[in-house]
Design an enzyme around this catalytic site. Structure first.
Site, PDB file in Angstrom:
ATOM      1  N   ALA A  40      -0.452  17.472  -2.884  1.00  0.00           N
ATOM      2  CA  ALA A  40      -1.218  17.608  -4.120  1.00  0.00           C
ATOM      3  C   ALA A  40      -1.133  19.001  -4.740  1.00  0.00           C
ATOM      4  O   ALA A  40      -1.095  19.140  -5.964  1.00  0.00           O
ATOM      5  CB  ALA A  40      -2.677  17.245  -3.838  1.00  0.00           C
ATOM      6  N   ARG A  41      -1.124  20.027  -3.924  1.00  0.00           N
ATOM      7  CA  ARG A  41      -1.228  21.392  -4.446  1.00  0.00           C
ATOM      8  C   ARG A  41       0.090  21.946  -4.972  1.00  0.00           C
ATOM      9  O   ARG A  41       0.112  23.047  -5.551  1.00  0.00           O
ATOM     10  CB  ARG A  41      -1.755  22.319  -3.350  1.00  0.00           C
ATOM     11  CG  ARG A  41      -0.805  22.499  -2.178  1.00  0.00           C
ATOM     12  CD  ARG A  41      -1.507  23.158  -1.018  1.00  0.00           C
ATOM     13  NE  ARG A  41      -0.649  23.371   0.138  1.00  0.00           N
ATOM     14  CZ  ARG A  41      -1.111  23.651   1.345  1.00  0.00           C
ATOM     15  NH1 ARG A  41      -2.411  23.760   1.551  1.00  0.00           N
ATOM     16  NH2 ARG A  41      -0.274  23.840   2.364  1.00  0.00           N
ATOM     17  N   ARG A  68      -4.132  19.221  -0.170  1.00  0.00           N
ATOM     18  CA  ARG A  68      -2.744  18.821   0.097  1.00  0.00           C
ATOM     19  C   ARG A  68      -2.553  17.312   0.221  1.00  0.00           C
ATOM     20  O   ARG A  68      -1.511  16.781  -0.163  1.00  0.00           O
ATOM     21  CB  ARG A  68      -2.299  19.493   1.403  1.00  0.00           C
ATOM     22  CG  ARG A  68      -0.818  19.461   1.657  1.00  0.00           C
ATOM     23  CD  ARG A  68      -0.520  20.147   2.985  1.00  0.00           C
ATOM     24  NE  ARG A  68       0.892  20.403   3.173  1.00  0.00           N
ATOM     25  CZ  ARG A  68       1.433  20.738   4.334  1.00  0.00           C
ATOM     26  NH1 ARG A  68       0.658  20.848   5.412  1.00  0.00           N
ATOM     27  NH2 ARG A  68       2.715  20.964   4.435  1.00  0.00           N
ATOM     28  N   ASN A  78       3.330  13.044   3.632  1.00  0.00           N
ATOM     29  CA  ASN A  78       4.642  13.384   4.202  1.00  0.00           C
ATOM     30  C   ASN A  78       4.603  13.499   5.729  1.00  0.00           C
ATOM     31  O   ASN A  78       5.446  14.151   6.343  1.00  0.00           O
ATOM     32  CB  ASN A  78       5.175  14.683   3.593  1.00  0.00           C
ATOM     33  CG  ASN A  78       6.690  14.760   3.672  1.00  0.00           C
ATOM     34  OD1 ASN A  78       7.389  13.751   3.547  1.00  0.00           O
ATOM     35  ND2 ASN A  78       7.205  15.973   3.889  1.00  0.00           N
ATOM     36  N   ARG A  79       3.612  12.859   6.334  1.00  0.00           N
ATOM     37  CA  ARG A  79       3.555  12.658   7.782  1.00  0.00           C
ATOM     38  C   ARG A  79       3.318  11.179   8.110  1.00  0.00           C
ATOM     39  O   ARG A  79       3.167  10.831   9.267  1.00  0.00           O
ATOM     40  CB  ARG A  79       2.411  13.470   8.415  1.00  0.00           C
ATOM     41  CG  ARG A  79       2.425  14.962   8.113  1.00  0.00           C
ATOM     42  CD  ARG A  79       3.563  15.698   8.779  1.00  0.00           C
ATOM     43  NE  ARG A  79       3.451  17.130   8.517  1.00  0.00           N
ATOM     44  CZ  ARG A  79       3.970  17.743   7.455  1.00  0.00           C
ATOM     45  NH1 ARG A  79       4.639  17.029   6.549  1.00  0.00           N
ATOM     46  NH2 ARG A  79       3.844  19.042   7.285  1.00  0.00           N
ATOM     47  N   SER A  97       7.354  22.562  -2.818  1.00  0.00           N
ATOM     48  CA  SER A  97       7.380  24.011  -2.999  1.00  0.00           C
ATOM     49  C   SER A  97       6.569  24.597  -1.833  1.00  0.00           C
ATOM     50  O   SER A  97       5.715  23.926  -1.277  1.00  0.00           O
ATOM     51  CB  SER A  97       6.772  24.405  -4.360  1.00  0.00           C
ATOM     52  OG  SER A  97       5.408  24.060  -4.443  1.00  0.00           O
ATOM     53  N   GLU A 101      12.816  22.367  -1.656  1.00  0.00           N
ATOM     54  CA  GLU A 101      11.643  23.242  -1.688  1.00  0.00           C
ATOM     55  C   GLU A 101      11.851  24.302  -2.761  1.00  0.00           C
ATOM     56  O   GLU A 101      12.641  25.234  -2.593  1.00  0.00           O
ATOM     57  CB  GLU A 101      11.448  23.912  -0.324  1.00  0.00           C
ATOM     58  CG  GLU A 101      10.910  22.983   0.749  1.00  0.00           C
ATOM     59  CD  GLU A 101       9.384  22.994   0.810  1.00  0.00           C
ATOM     60  OE1 GLU A 101       8.761  23.744   0.028  1.00  0.00           O
ATOM     61  OE2 GLU A 101       8.833  22.262   1.651  1.00  0.00           O
TER      62      GLU A 101
END
Length: 338
Positions: free
Chosen positions: A97-98, A151, A167-168, A224, A296
């Site tokens: 999210a961040r 996040r 993403n886990r 990022s 990234e």
């Protein structure tokens, strides 16, 4: 008479310009605003307006509804020739999210493919592009309104704990790595089981549809701020089967990003030193995308360190940098899979 003739010629000129870009005469193409961050609703509005302007080249599709009742919407970009069964490059952003730069980069990629069709003809001749600019809309909105550092998504985990790290949550090496992945109050929480989350199931279903139809070639997830292009595997240190090809595509992307912004970018296998499981990168590769990468994006510009939140005056430049990296990787991918 002269004024009437001038008006006729002007209308013909404007029609030809519009037609050359495939723009519907009923609606002009919207302008992507890179002067500020879009809200979730603003992103959906931009996708819808762009699709209305280019109905013969674009298609949006709703692929899920989140816990907080927000729509997951993809956009597919074609060159409008109507040829079915083309290979696909699938791009997702905002799994975390961040990471506010990532939807900007995703929308800029869409804009370049749509508006600069002549310059990017080779990218669309035998390929379609599918983009999901906000995988995590609940978390993205919460990060903007409540907690900038947030996040995860916003699904409840019991008690006062919310959110799964998307993403886990994929079914590949699930729970490998950090102990915190089992803690429902931690930002690494991997969920109650693989694909417990609506968002990851939506991405999974797209991946499986593309691989089953033989269209899947390259998957890109935008993140990022590590300034690196990562390739599989993430959940283990052993190299992927086609590691040399993965490395070469990652290298051209990193080099293009570095040339564009003057910031050093690296390229490497993600799990060599710090393996962890459940990533979209590994899952895409495991189900049949021969090329899969986590890009990234930068957290610095010169002496300006901004982590996840670039100042708005840098958004256009950073989005352009990201596009040049993505474009370079796509050109290399098409070279390998014509």
């Amino acid at each position: 008479m002269r004024s009437a003739l001038f008006a006729l010629l002007l209308s013909i000129t404007l029609f030809n310009r519009t037609a050359s870009f495939g723009v519907s005469r009923r609606q002009a193409a919207p302008t992507l605003d890179t002067d500020d961050y879009y809200s979730y609703n603003g992103i959906l509005q931009y996708l819808d307006e762009l699709t209305a302007a280019f109905p013969q080249r674009l298609q949006t599709r709703d692929v899920g509804t989140t816990y907080e009742n927000r729509t997951l919407r993809t956009i597919t970009i074609t060159n409008g020739d109507g040829r079915a069964g083309k290979k696909v490059i699938f791009v997702v952003a905002t799994e975390h999210a961040r990471e506010w730069l990532t939807p900007v980069a995703a929308l800029y990629t869409v804009e370049q493919l749509v508006l600069n069709v002549a310059a990017n003809a080779e990218l669309l001749r035998d390929y379609d592009w599918m983009v999901l600019p906000v995988v995590n809309p609940d978390g993205y909105e919460y990060s903007h309104s409540m907690d900038k550092y947030w996040r995860s998504n916003r699904s409840p985990n019991g008690g006062d704990c919310f959110g799964t790290n998307l993403n886990r949550n994929y079914d590949i090496g699930w729970l490998t790595g950090y102990v915190a992945q089992t803690d429902p109050c931690h930002e690494h929480y991997a969920g109650s089981k693989p694909f417990s989350e609506i968002e990851t199931r939506a991405v999974r279903d797209i991946m499986l549809d593309l691989t089953a139809s033989g269209r899947a070639v390259m998957f890109l997830t935008l993140h990022s701020r590590q300034r690196c292009v990562y390739y599989p595997w993430v959940h283990k240190s052993t190299p992927a089967e086609n590691v040399q090809r993965l490395r070469e595509v990652a290298q051209v992307g990193a080099e293009a990003l570095q040339r564009a912004g003057g910031t050093e970018f690296t390229f490497e296998q993600a799990g060599v030193e710090d393996p962890f499981g459940g990533t979209s990168l590994d899952y895409a590769y495991s189900v049949g995308f021969p090329l899969a990468f986590a890009l990234e994006l930068s957290g610095v510009r010169g002496d300006n360190v901004f982590d996840f939140w670039p100042p708005t005056n840098l958004l256009k430049d950073l989005a352009e940098d990201s596009w040049l990296g993505i474009r370079a990787m796509a050109v290399k991918a098409i070279e390998y899979y014509p």
